[in-house]
Write an enzyme that holds these catalytic residues in place. Sequence first.
Site, PDB file in Angstrom:
ATOM      1  CB  SER A   1      -7.323  -9.533   8.921  1.00  0.00           C
ATOM      2  OG  SER A   1      -7.789  -8.193   8.978  1.00  0.00           O
TER       3      SER A   1
ATOM      4  CG  HIS B   1      -6.693  -3.104  -3.026  1.00  0.00           C
ATOM      5  ND1 HIS B   1      -7.247  -2.317  -2.055  1.00  0.00           N
ATOM      6  CD2 HIS B   1      -6.121  -4.159  -2.392  1.00  0.00           C
ATOM      7  CE1 HIS B   1      -7.012  -2.861  -0.871  1.00  0.00           C
ATOM      8  NE2 HIS B   1      -6.334  -3.980  -1.053  1.00  0.00           N
TER       9      HIS B   1
ATOM     10  N   GLY C   1      -7.711  -4.910   6.871  1.00  0.00           N
ATOM     11  CA  GLY C   1      -7.142  -4.001   7.865  1.00  0.00           C
ATOM     12  C   GLY C   1      -7.952  -3.911   9.154  1.00  0.00           C
TER      13      GLY C   1
ATOM     14  CE  LYS D   1      -3.674  -2.660   2.043  1.00  0.00           C
ATOM     15  NZ  LYS D   1      -4.912  -2.700   2.807  1.00  0.00           N
TER      16      LYS D   1
ATOM     17  CD  GLU E   1      -6.762  -0.195   0.900  1.00  0.00           C
ATOM     18  OE1 GLU E   1      -5.686   0.033   0.329  1.00  0.00           O
ATOM     19  OE2 GLU E   1      -6.860  -0.948   1.898  1.00  0.00           O
TER      20      GLU E   1
END
Length: 252
Positions: free
Chosen positions: A214, A96, A174, A11, A98
């Site tokens: 995670s 992704h 996350g 990231k 995000e």
Amino acid sequence: MRKPVIAGNWKMYKLLGDAVDTSLELKTLVANATHCEVVIAPVFTALKTVADRLEGSNIHVAAQDCAIQNDFGAHTGEVAPVMLKDAGCSHVIVGHSERRQFYGETDESVNWKTMAALAAGLTPIVCVGEQLPDREAGDAESVVKTQLEGGLNGLTVSDLERIIVAYEPVWAIGTGKTATPEQAQEMHAFIRESVGEVHGNDAAENLRILYGGSVKPDNIAELMSQEDVDGALVGGASLDAQSFSKIVNYKQ
Ligand code: PGA
């Protein structure tokens, strides 16, 4: 046999020096890992240096995004897949969550990026995954199916052989909340079945489907024990070489 892939998504972390240090530490720690392919995805500005320093190692370098085309032109701020290849990348993460949530990525742009990456000789890691309200409403499968159909639209069977899909439930990214191995397996089997309906069973059987959200050293083995889980896309736990190497070496 589908060879597992363990990919680290760094990231927007790490300045160049840190990216190089982590890469070199990782290179030693995973040098004997032959059971899986290892990929790391640093930020754009570190790609070339990291790729040069890892040359000859078993670690592949990925970008985290790419432009929708390879033709040079007036596209300020974009980086074409051919340029990523030129910088030493072999893979690129596409779609992704995000980017979908915060930067306007759509299934259509994911499709263009996937095609452009393939045309440049890169392996796209195409991300799909539902948000929490989708899962709570019982729509997780239909959301993922729509993303897959849109993102992989028009791909040939031979294109399918060169892509990787990553299933990342957004509520698990996350957050420390991993999907249970059963939830991951259920969706991975659904993804394989959906790809099979459009692209045929052989393409579906050979497709590698990674789980992301995670993933940590202490849950990787159980996730990997699921039949349709062919690897992991790891965020937070990939930033530290020791922790990521434990995930890569989940078998030992
Ligand atoms: P996480 O991120 O491992 O920190 O949950 C995964 C990802 O976003 O790819």
